[in-house]
Design an enzyme around this catalytic site. Structure first.
Site, PDB file in Angstrom:
ATOM      1  N   SER A 142       0.865  -1.223   0.323  1.00 18.27           N
ATOM      2  CA  SER A 142       0.207   0.294   0.033  1.00 18.27           C
ATOM      3  C   SER A 142       0.951   1.339   0.137  1.00 18.27           C
ATOM      4  O   SER A 142       0.625   2.681  -0.429  1.00 18.27           O
ATOM      5  CB  SER A 142      -1.123  -0.114   1.034  1.00 18.27           C
ATOM      6  N   ASP A 386      -2.782   6.461  12.321  1.00 20.89           N
ATOM      7  CA  ASP A 386      -1.946   5.387  11.437  1.00 20.89           C
ATOM      8  C   ASP A 386      -0.915   6.225  11.292  1.00 20.89           C
ATOM      9  O   ASP A 386      -0.352   7.057  10.730  1.00 20.89           O
ATOM     10  CB  ASP A 386      -2.647   5.604  10.203  1.00 20.89           C
ATOM     11  N   HIS A 389       1.222   5.324   6.556  1.00 18.89           N
ATOM     12  CA  HIS A 389       0.788   5.631   5.379  1.00 18.89           C
ATOM     13  C   HIS A 389       0.492   7.024   5.283  1.00 18.89           C
ATOM     14  O   HIS A 389       1.058   7.651   6.305  1.00 18.89           O
ATOM     15  CB  HIS A 389      -0.953   4.921   5.485  1.00 18.89           C
TER      16      HIS A 389
END
Ligand SMILES: *[C@@H]1O[C@H](CO)[C@@H](O)[C@H](O)[C@H]1NC(C)=O
Ligand SMILES: *[C@@H]1O[C@H](CO)[C@@H](O)[C@H](O)[C@H]1NC(C)=O
Ligand SMILES: *[C@@H]1O[C@H](CO)[C@@H](O)[C@H](O)[C@H]1NC(C)=O
Ligand SMILES: *[C@@H]1O[C@H](CO)[C@@H](O)[C@H](O)[C@H]1NC(C)=O
Ligand SMILES: *[C@@H]1O[C@H](CO)[C@@H](O)[C@H](O)[C@H]1NC(C)=O
Ligand SMILES: *[C@@H]1O[C@H](CO)[C@@H](O)[C@H](O)[C@H]1NC(C)=O
Ligand SMILES: *[C@@H]1O[C@H](CO)[C@@H](O)[C@H](O)[C@H]1NC(C)=O
Length: 411
Positions: A142, A386, A389
């Site tokens: 990702s 998070d 990311h």
């Protein structure tokens, strides 16, 4: 000493006789000796590269003399970001931080400044011209998807609405620039080799298993790509050991699983990738990149912050230039050992150190959540931040500026 002055002084000295020519030479040699620096870097300090006309050998020296990954972040209120969040419809809701309430914008305004030169300024038209008739493909996890989306956002403004499209079928997402007959693609393969996390949607698996020597299940989709950009790292970091499988998935796999040091499994997987690259990517007509480990900022203690913090509420980069946080040095050593051996050159985008500074650039709590938040989470936002990311626009645009600089060196 900038190139214009050094070239004019040497032509001047030629006119005024041999002796001053040698004095100039001796002076340059002395400077080079005193500062112990690469001569090319002294002569062609590329902050001034725009007005120089260098021969190709000099270009080569300077390109090698300037490590574009060695530098610092400079706040650039007017020059960054290179596009607006709301202007690029391709950013997935896990990365649109402003749309999810992020109160600060500073993270969008930092520009990477290498110590000995400057990055080439990203020209979408030039990149698209170069991509004409080509397939450029990002392969990995990702984080690599984020870099893919960043690339699409950097380019899409230069393409009229009717001449572009984006489509996802299972593990493959394809952005098409019709007028250029070019595609920019992303292929989901978080370990590059085959694994039990290969499903493009259902892959949140904690008990991860890889087949370190098996790559063709994925690689058949990469055939014919002209540019490949690989990454793989975070999925390996589940503990000291990695479960690897002999034989195929399905049936009673338990008997055929062996545990291996993570570094060893990583090395085998990368070697398998290199072997595929050597057999399938023509060194004369293709380019292969590998993006190094993307760091996380899950413990603010690491940069001298409070005991229980993380990337949440961080609004400025880390200033300590020696800071190296989470990135695994032993995994980096594997990259150092495996990638340079490829007969088809693999250009390393060594983004780890420069990204380590960017505790402020993560999506944190400002993203679409996978599942509804619990009252306990809402009461303690950092508990669900998070810190892996990155918001877009943001840090990953710099990774692509570095890629662009490797394609089109400024010198
Ligand atoms: C290049 O040099 C010329 C004259 O030496 C100057 O007029 C021009 O502004 C310079 N261009 C850049 C981009 O620095
Ligand atoms: C960008 O690249 C195109 C095509 O190479 C060129 O025509 C244009 O002048 C460039 N733009 C800038 C601002 O350098
Ligand atoms: C478009 O690019 C592909 C390679 O990606 C090539 O095979 C094809 O011939 C190109 N088509 C045109 C019309 O140029
Ligand atoms: C284990 O691997 C061997 C060799 O690949 C294969 O023949 C066998 O069927 C596998 N066993 C299981 C239980 O998957
Ligand atoms: C690449 O180019 C060189 C020089 O033009 C040539 O000798 C070599 O055979 C080419 N390699 C491949 C794989 O086509
Ligand atoms: C965020 O950090 C600032 C100091 O930088 C602090 O004053 C504030 O309380 C913090 N906010 C939260 C919600 O932790
Ligand atoms: C990447 O850069 C870091 C420092 O910035 C360095 O320690 C490391 O060796 C580099 N890795 C590779 C593979 O060149």
């Amino acid at each position: 000493m900038k190139p214009s002055s050094s070239s004019s002084s040497s032509s001047h000295s030629r006119k005024s006789g041999l002796s001053s020519y040698f004095i100039t030479l001796a002076f340059i040699a002395l400077v080079a000796f005193l500062y112990g620096e690469d001569l090319a870097c002294i002569l062609f300090n590329s902050d001034h590269h725009s007005n120089s006309s260098l021969s190709s050998t000099e270009i080569k020296e300077d390109d090698e003399g300037c490590d574009v990954f060695d530098g610092r972040w400079v706040y650039d209120a007017a020059g960054r970001p290179l596009y607006e969040e709301g202007e690029c419809p391709y950013i997935q809701p896990q990365l649109t931080c402003q749309a999810h309430g992020r109160p600060d914008r500073g993270y969008q305004h930092w520009r990477w400044q290498p110590r000995k030169c400057s990055l080439s300024s990203f020209n979408a038209t030039r990149m698209l011209e170069w991509l004409r008739g080509k397939r450029m493909m990002f392969v990995g996890d990702s984080l690599n998807r984020g870099q893919f989306v960043s690339m699409v956002c950097l380019l899409h403004r230069a393409i009229p609405e009717s001449a572009k499209s984006m489509e996802t079928v299972e593990s493959l997402t394809v952005f098409t620039a019709k007028d250029y007959n070019a595609t920019i693609e992303f292929y989901w393969a978080p370990f590059l080799v085959e694994s039990n996390a290969d499903n493009a949607v259902v892959h949140r698996i904690t008990d991860r298993i890889v087949r370190v020597r098996s790559i063709n299940k994925h690689a058949r989709y990469w055939k014919g790509a002209d540019v490949l950009v690989f990454n793989t790292y975070l999925w390996w970091m589940t503990g000291a050991k990695m479960k690897t499988l002999k034989g195929s998935f399905g049936g009673d796999t338990k008997k055929n699983i062996t545990e291996m040091e993570t570094e060893e499994a990583y090395r085998l997987a990368l070697r398998r990738m290199v072997k595929w690259v050597e057999m399938n990517m023509d060194p004369n007509n293709t380019r292969v990149f590998f993006t190094s480990m993307s760091p996380s900022h899950t413990r603010s203690e690491m940069w001298g912050g409070e005991a229980d913090g993380n990337c949440y509420n961080q609004t400025t980069p880390i200033e300590d230039s020696a800071y190296w946080g989470s990135g695994s040095k032993s995994m980096m050593r594997v990259l150092e050992q495996v990638l340079p051996r490829s007969r088809t050159p693999i250009t390393l985008l060594n983004i780890t150190q420069l990204s380590e500074y960017r505790r402020d650039a993560h999506t944190s709590i400002y993203k679409q959540q996978w599942s509804p938040l619990t009252p306990a989470q809402i009461a303690d936002p950092k508990s669900y931040a998070d810190c892996n990311h990155w918001c877009l626009p943001g840090l990953q645009d710099t990774w692509n500026e570095l890629l662009y600089t490797k394609l089109f060196p400024p010198f």
